[in-house]
Enzyme design. Structure first.
Site, PDB file in Angstrom:
ATOM      1  N   GLY A  96       0.782  -1.225   0.000  1.00  0.00           N
ATOM      2  CA  GLY A  96       0.000   0.000   0.000  1.00  0.00           C
ATOM      3  C   GLY A  96       0.810   1.270   0.000  1.00  0.00           C
ATOM      4  O   GLY A  96       0.272   2.359   0.188  1.00  0.00           O
ATOM      5  N   ARG A 132       2.468  -1.604  -6.248  1.00  0.00           N
ATOM      6  CA  ARG A 132       2.432  -0.303  -6.925  1.00  0.00           C
ATOM      7  C   ARG A 132       3.753   0.440  -6.794  1.00  0.00           C
ATOM      8  O   ARG A 132       4.232   1.045  -7.755  1.00  0.00           O
ATOM      9  CB  ARG A 132       1.306   0.544  -6.315  1.00  0.00           C
ATOM     10  CG  ARG A 132       1.120   1.902  -6.960  1.00  0.00           C
ATOM     11  CD  ARG A 132       0.296   2.836  -6.061  1.00  0.00           C
ATOM     12  NE  ARG A 132      -0.822   2.159  -5.445  1.00  0.00           N
ATOM     13  CZ  ARG A 132      -2.049   2.109  -5.953  1.00  0.00           C
ATOM     14  NH1 ARG A 132      -2.296   2.696  -7.107  1.00  0.00           N
ATOM     15  NH2 ARG A 132      -3.030   1.492  -5.310  1.00  0.00           N
ATOM     16  N   CYS A 151     -17.232   4.679 -25.748  1.00  0.00           N
ATOM     17  CA  CYS A 151     -18.600   5.214 -25.760  1.00  0.00           C
ATOM     18  C   CYS A 151     -19.094   5.356 -24.327  1.00  0.00           C
ATOM     19  O   CYS A 151     -19.989   4.637 -23.870  1.00  0.00           O
ATOM     20  CB  CYS A 151     -19.511   4.290 -26.565  1.00  0.00           C
ATOM     21  SG  CYS A 151     -21.130   4.998 -26.893  1.00  0.00           S
TER      22      CYS A 151
END
Length: 454
Positions: free
Chosen positions: A263, A308, A380
């Site tokens: 984290g 991360r 879209c």
């Protein structure tokens, strides 16, 4: 989606924030951005866009930084959910780190890369019997137990395989990190782990200790993702260590490991700063040692799970700019919409979490005055936004290549085929060389999966 406004001068827009972009990224005298000596426009032209470009030396150096901060590579488990390929698994192996997996296929990929099973830890709140059996038969180092049902199932499977499986218990210490609700993982009302407050964590530890084919060797907790406040990690450690003390006193065992999860936050934009890993590690390890001494127990070895913090800063996604449109917002504001040829299929985080990123033209210098702009994808969906609100030079033009930094974690890993967009190619760069890592998906790949007879 947040409404913060990034203001950059012309000169500022041409600069690359070193704490956001890969360590080997730089802009050359002709305005072209290179990573590890390879021009990004050349990669875009050869492999198409979007394309993920991974700085191998950046990734490896962050593995080493974590290892140094936490007392050696064996104490660092790369969280493969951030981004995993066989090449990534081999880098992690060569740097001496361990590996966390959160699904059976992540485990199978790691094994296909010949990653040592003994250095793999398996996570997940809903592990199937197939997943657990593979953990046992492959010799996975640790399985993190997430429920009483799983504990019983794993014990039964290990018994059927005439094996003993080492396990850790996932604990909810009741510490809520300051992060998005969907990625906070330590509060009570969520799907992971056993509660300290209710006593279920203690009951799980007793059950694991009594199980004939399980060996309890540690506890695990995780306070959230993209966390910048180190106090949450320390408080969680202190609360979990109280359970260690009870286990020592009442069960007569000393557990050798304490896994405090990952984290660790990174900088996604120029005005953010990454967590100081060395400072956090020193503070955390000191705190664990002090608390253990106060409780009269031996301090367990602290294990961490960065994903991360290793993969995120190493990667840039390169897009080609397409349609540019000026939209009248109100009497005082016109916003320029800069469309690129990817979007939420290769980076869902802005739509999902309101995440912000740093994007720059990487094929040339830009010289004109900045105007209010929004970088959007080609899907879209009105929420298909990559950069929500920024000041970009007015000469950004169709055909430019634009790089979005810090996309190495949870971008490709969470990618989709929305609007039948194929997942992008992924390449790594090192010492002026490009190595293909993942091929671009094509319509032929989609058609090959269909069960359809004309």
């Amino acid at each position: 989606m947040t409404e913060s406004l990034s203001k950059l001068s012309n000169e500022g827009f041409n600069e690359l924030p070193s704490h956001v972009w890969p360590r080997n990224a730089c802009r050359q005298e002709d305005g072209v951005v290179t990573i590890a000596g390879v021009p990004l426009p050349e990669i875009a032209e050869e492999y198409g866009t979007p394309v993920f470009v991974v700085d191998e030396d950046d990734f490896r150096s962050r593995c080493r930084d974590m290892a140094e901060a936490f007392g050696g590579p064996s104490n660092v488990h790369y969280a493969s959910k951030a981004f995993l390929t066989r090449r990534i698994a081999r880098w992690v192996d060569e740097e001496g780190l361990s590996l966390d997996v959160a699904s059976e296929n992540e485990l199978r990929l790691a094994l296909a890369a010949n990653f040592p099973a003994a250095r793999i830890t398996a996570h997940g709140n809903n592990k199937t019997a197939s997943f657990l059996r593979l953990c046992v038969t492959a010799g996975v180092g640790h399985v993190v137990i997430d429920s009483a049902q799983e504990l019983e199932l794993l014990d039964m499977i290990a018994r059927s395989e005439n094996a003993t499986q080492e396990v850790w218990i996932r604990v909810k210490p009741g510490v809520e990190a300051h992060t998005h609700e969907f990625i906070a993982t330590s509060h009570e009302d969520q799907k992971f782990g056993f509660s300290l407050a209710s006593g279920s964590a203690w009951a799980a530890a007793v059950a694991a200790q009594n199980a004939e084919n399980l060996e309890l060797s540690g506890l695990h907790c995780h306070v959230g993702s993209q966390v910048f406040d180190a106090d949450g990690f320390k408080l969680a450690a202190e609360r979990v260590l109280e359970l260690y003390s009870r286990i020592h006193a009442e069960l007569g065992i000393s557990l050798p490991y304490l896994d405090l999860g990952g984290g660790y936050g990174i900088a996604y934009t120029e005005d953010e700063q990454p967590l100081d890993v060395n400072a956090v590690a020193q503070d955390l390890l000191t705190s664990v040692g002090k608390m253990a001494a106060e409780l009269g127990i031996e301090a367990p070895t602290v294990v961490v799970e960065p994903g991360r913090a290793i993969a995120g800063p190493s990667t840039v996604t390169v897009y080609e700019v397409g349609t540019i449109k000026d939209v009248h917002v109100d009497d005082e504001t016109t916003r320029r919409y800069i469309s690129v040829d990817g979007g939420m299929s290769d980076n869902i985080r802005p739509a999902l979490y309101g995440s912000e990123y740093d994007a720059r033209v990487v094929s040339r210098f830009t010289d004109e005055e900045p105007i209010t702009s929004r970088v959007v994808g080609s899907h879209c969906e009105s929420g298909d936004i990559i950069i929500n609100n920024a000041q970009y030079p007015s000469d950004v033009a169709t055909g430019d290549f634009m790089g979005v930094a810090a996309t190495g974690a949870y971008c490709y890993a969470m990618s989709s085929n929305y609007n039948l967009f194929g997942r992008p190619a992924v390449v790594s760069v090192r010492s002026g060389q490009v190595t293909p890592m993942l091929k671009r998906e094509t319509i032929d790949d989609f058609l090959a999966r269909e069960s359809f007879e004309a």
